[in-house]
Write a protein that holds these residues in place. Structure first.
Motif, PDB file in Angstrom:
ATOM      1  N   ALA A   1       2.863  14.580   4.829  1.00  0.00           N
ATOM      2  CA  ALA A   1       1.794  13.604   4.982  1.00  0.00           C
ATOM      3  C   ALA A   1       0.470  14.146   4.462  1.00  0.00           C
ATOM      4  O   ALA A   1      -0.015  15.169   4.934  1.00  0.00           O
ATOM      5  CB  ALA A   1       1.668  13.206   6.444  1.00  0.00           C
ATOM      6  N   LYS A   2      -0.092  13.444   3.488  1.00  0.00           N
ATOM      7  CA  LYS A   2      -1.431  13.745   2.996  1.00  0.00           C
ATOM      8  C   LYS A   2      -2.459  12.811   3.601  1.00  0.00           C
ATOM      9  O   LYS A   2      -3.652  12.948   3.376  1.00  0.00           O
ATOM     10  CB  LYS A   2      -1.446  13.633   1.470  1.00  0.00           C
ATOM     11  N   ALA A   3      -1.969  11.815   4.334  1.00  0.00           N
ATOM     12  CA  ALA A   3      -2.828  10.883   5.060  1.00  0.00           C
ATOM     13  C   ALA A   3      -2.042  10.418   6.276  1.00  0.00           C
ATOM     14  O   ALA A   3      -0.868  10.750   6.445  1.00  0.00           O
ATOM     15  CB  ALA A   3      -3.227   9.695   4.178  1.00  0.00           C
ATOM     16  N   GLU A   4      -2.681   9.641   7.111  1.00  0.00           N
ATOM     17  CA  GLU A   4      -2.051   9.216   8.355  1.00  0.00           C
ATOM     18  C   GLU A   4      -0.849   8.319   8.097  1.00  0.00           C
ATOM     19  O   GLU A   4      -0.835   7.499   7.185  1.00  0.00           O
ATOM     20  CB  GLU A   4      -3.067   8.472   9.214  1.00  0.00           C
ATOM     21  N   VAL A   5       0.201   8.503   8.903  1.00  0.00           N
ATOM     22  CA  VAL A   5       1.369   7.621   8.903  1.00  0.00           C
ATOM     23  C   VAL A   5       1.392   6.960  10.280  1.00  0.00           C
ATOM     24  O   VAL A   5       1.985   7.479  11.227  1.00  0.00           O
ATOM     25  CB  VAL A   5       2.672   8.399   8.640  1.00  0.00           C
ATOM     26  N   PRO A   6       0.711   5.818  10.433  1.00  0.00           N
ATOM     27  CA  PRO A   6       0.507   5.259  11.763  1.00  0.00           C
ATOM     28  C   PRO A   6       1.751   4.670  12.405  1.00  0.00           C
ATOM     29  O   PRO A   6       1.858   4.632  13.626  1.00  0.00           O
ATOM     30  CB  PRO A   6      -0.555   4.173  11.523  1.00  0.00           C
ATOM     31  N   HIS A   7       2.703   4.192  11.604  1.00  0.00           N
ATOM     32  CA  HIS A   7       3.875   3.515  12.179  1.00  0.00           C
ATOM     33  C   HIS A   7       5.118   3.863  11.378  1.00  0.00           C
ATOM     34  O   HIS A   7       5.075   3.965  10.153  1.00  0.00           O
ATOM     35  CB  HIS A   7       3.676   1.992  12.157  1.00  0.00           C
ATOM     36  N   PHE A   8       6.238   4.030  12.079  1.00  0.00           N
ATOM     37  CA  PHE A   8       7.507   4.264  11.402  1.00  0.00           C
ATOM     38  C   PHE A   8       8.644   3.749  12.272  1.00  0.00           C
ATOM     39  O   PHE A   8       8.501   3.558  13.482  1.00  0.00           O
ATOM     40  CB  PHE A   8       7.702   5.743  11.050  1.00  0.00           C
ATOM     41  N   SER A   9       9.799   3.505  11.638  1.00  0.00           N
ATOM     42  CA  SER A   9      10.939   2.909  12.325  1.00  0.00           C
ATOM     43  C   SER A   9      12.207   3.291  11.581  1.00  0.00           C
ATOM     44  O   SER A   9      12.161   3.683  10.413  1.00  0.00           O
ATOM     45  CB  SER A   9      10.779   1.380  12.384  1.00  0.00           C
ATOM     46  N   VAL A  10      13.349   3.169  12.253  1.00  0.00           N
ATOM     47  CA  VAL A  10      14.630   3.471  11.627  1.00  0.00           C
ATOM     48  C   VAL A  10      15.636   2.404  12.026  1.00  0.00           C
ATOM     49  O   VAL A  10      15.631   1.912  13.149  1.00  0.00           O
ATOM     50  CB  VAL A  10      15.121   4.890  12.020  1.00  0.00           C
ATOM     51  N   ALA A  11      16.476   1.991  11.072  1.00  0.00           N
ATOM     52  CA  ALA A  11      17.517   0.995  11.320  1.00  0.00           C
ATOM     53  C   ALA A  11      18.840   1.551  10.828  1.00  0.00           C
ATOM     54  O   ALA A  11      18.892   2.235   9.791  1.00  0.00           O
ATOM     55  CB  ALA A  11      17.193  -0.317  10.607  1.00  0.00           C
ATOM     56  N   ALA A  12      19.919   1.270  11.544  1.00  0.00           N
ATOM     57  CA  ALA A  12      21.225   1.811  11.202  1.00  0.00           C
ATOM     58  C   ALA A  12      22.260   0.700  11.079  1.00  0.00           C
ATOM     59  O   ALA A  12      22.249  -0.267  11.848  1.00  0.00           O
ATOM     60  CB  ALA A  12      21.671   2.826  12.255  1.00  0.00           C
ATOM     61  N   THR A  13      23.150   0.841  10.112  1.00  0.00           N
ATOM     62  CA  THR A  13      24.315  -0.022   9.964  1.00  0.00           C
ATOM     63  C   THR A  13      25.547   0.879   9.904  1.00  0.00           C
ATOM     64  O   THR A  13      25.440   2.107   9.950  1.00  0.00           O
ATOM     65  CB  THR A  13      24.234  -0.873   8.685  1.00  0.00           C
ATOM     66  N   ASP A  14      26.730   0.287   9.766  1.00  0.00           N
ATOM     67  CA  ASP A  14      27.936   1.106   9.645  1.00  0.00           C
ATOM     68  C   ASP A  14      28.003   1.850   8.324  1.00  0.00           C
ATOM     69  O   ASP A  14      28.780   2.783   8.170  1.00  0.00           O
ATOM     70  CB  ASP A  14      29.188   0.217   9.788  1.00  0.00           C
ATOM     71  N   GLU A  15      27.189   1.436   7.346  1.00  0.00           N
ATOM     72  CA  GLU A  15      27.250   2.030   6.020  1.00  0.00           C
ATOM     73  C   GLU A  15      26.136   3.037   5.744  1.00  0.00           C
ATOM     74  O   GLU A  15      26.314   3.948   4.933  1.00  0.00           O
ATOM     75  CB  GLU A  15      27.192   0.917   4.957  1.00  0.00           C
ATOM     76  N   ARG A  16      24.994   2.885   6.418  1.00  0.00           N
ATOM     77  CA  ARG A  16      23.852   3.708   6.042  1.00  0.00           C
ATOM     78  C   ARG A  16      22.778   3.656   7.116  1.00  0.00           C
ATOM     79  O   ARG A  16      22.827   2.832   8.028  1.00  0.00           O
ATOM     80  CB  ARG A  16      23.269   3.220   4.725  1.00  0.00           C
ATOM     81  N   ILE A  17      21.799   4.525   6.951  1.00  0.00           N
ATOM     82  CA  ILE A  17      20.628   4.568   7.817  1.00  0.00           C
ATOM     83  C   ILE A  17      19.397   4.438   6.934  1.00  0.00           C
ATOM     84  O   ILE A  17      19.305   5.086   5.885  1.00  0.00           O
ATOM     85  CB  ILE A  17      20.585   5.875   8.624  1.00  0.00           C
ATOM     86  N   VAL A  18      18.457   3.589   7.348  1.00  0.00           N
ATOM     87  CA  VAL A  18      17.252   3.333   6.561  1.00  0.00           C
ATOM     88  C   VAL A  18      16.033   3.733   7.395  1.00  0.00           C
ATOM     89  O   VAL A  18      15.823   3.205   8.484  1.00  0.00           O
ATOM     90  CB  VAL A  18      17.161   1.854   6.146  1.00  0.00           C
ATOM     91  N   ALA A  19      15.269   4.675   6.886  1.00  0.00           N
ATOM     92  CA  ALA A  19      14.023   5.102   7.523  1.00  0.00           C
ATOM     93  C   ALA A  19      12.860   4.424   6.806  1.00  0.00           C
ATOM     94  O   ALA A  19      12.813   4.404   5.575  1.00  0.00           O
ATOM     95  CB  ALA A  19      13.886   6.619   7.444  1.00  0.00           C
ATOM     96  N   LEU A  20      11.942   3.848   7.569  1.00  0.00           N
ATOM     97  CA  LEU A  20      10.788   3.146   6.995  1.00  0.00           C
ATOM     98  C   LEU A  20       9.515   3.626   7.658  1.00  0.00           C
ATOM     99  O   LEU A  20       9.511   3.982   8.840  1.00  0.00           O
ATOM    100  CB  LEU A  20      10.927   1.634   7.193  1.00  0.00           C
ATOM    101  N   TRP A  21       8.431   3.622   6.895  1.00  0.00           N
ATOM    102  CA  TRP A  21       7.150   4.014   7.469  1.00  0.00           C
ATOM    103  C   TRP A  21       6.001   3.343   6.718  1.00  0.00           C
ATOM    104  O   TRP A  21       6.123   3.009   5.547  1.00  0.00           O
ATOM    105  CB  TRP A  21       6.988   5.530   7.450  1.00  0.00           C
TER     106      TRP A  21
END
Length: 212
Positions: free
Chosen positions: A40-60
């Protein structure tokens, strides 16, 4: 399939630089070595993760020094290693409301998007990552902010929350009306979002919102 994932904000030992990290636990096994998603070079105020049977997706939601904040994501597939990060779209001050997945493996993210012009307000946007795809579709506008139109200078949609499961995905949010409105939208056939529906109004903005 029993796989679990966790995301968190950490600090790199030695120089104190902030990191966005994730770890994955295969079914019946402990969490693996943390994977770096972002230095992080700047603030990351919010993040979340979602999972399915095929993959995991990280978002921020990622703020950028002297640049446009954006919603970013990374995908971990069968090898449970996160690939390079990509951009969903520009965001308003890095706001990210959450993510969810349906039984088919589709993932959606909802966030506050910036005004398209100086005379407009921020708005609630959502984007879908179809099962098997490697990139999110173009974001769609779900609802504009109405606060500024009612004399409130702090115009911002607020508080989406997801309910996901075998029946699909539903979201609830407050679009920022003078008298708080609870709005619901669902992800329908063809991964298109249904028009937002007014659920009800309350005299004061909600402090929290849960969708099932």
């Amino acid at each position: 399939d029993g796989t679990a994932a966790v995301m968190w904000y950490g600090v790199r030992p030695g120089n104190g630089r902030e990191l966005l990290l994730a770890s994955i636990a295969r079914r019946g096994r402990p969490f693996g070595r943390p994977q770096k998603l972002l230095l992080a070079k700047a603030e990351v105020p919010h993040f979340s993760v979602a999972a399915t049977d095929e993959r995991i997706v990280a978002l921020w939601g990622q703020e950028v020094p002297h640049g446009q904040p954006a919603v970013r994501y990374a995908i971990a597939a069968g090898d449970h290693r996160f690939g390079p990060d990509k951009t969903v779209g520009p965001s308003y001050e890095g706001f990210l409301d959450g993510a969810g997945a349906d039984a088919a493996g589709d993932v959606i993210v909802c966030y506050e998007a910036p005004p398209a012009a100086s005379t407009e307000n921020s708005h609630m946007a959502a984007a879908a990552l179809p099962a098997g795809a490697s990139s999110f579709r173009a974001p769609e506008t779900l609802a504009p902010s109405l606060l500024a139109q009612n004399g409130n200078p702090y115009a911002a949609p607020d508080g989406s929350n997801f309910g996901d499961g075998p029946g699909g995905i539903a979201m609830g949010f407050n679009p920022g009306t003078a008298s708080a409105a609870l709005i619901s939208t669902t992800l329908g056939p063809g991964l298109s979002f249904s028009p937002p529906v007014l659920v009800g109004k309350i005299p004061e903005p909600p402090h929290s919102l849960t969708t099932y």
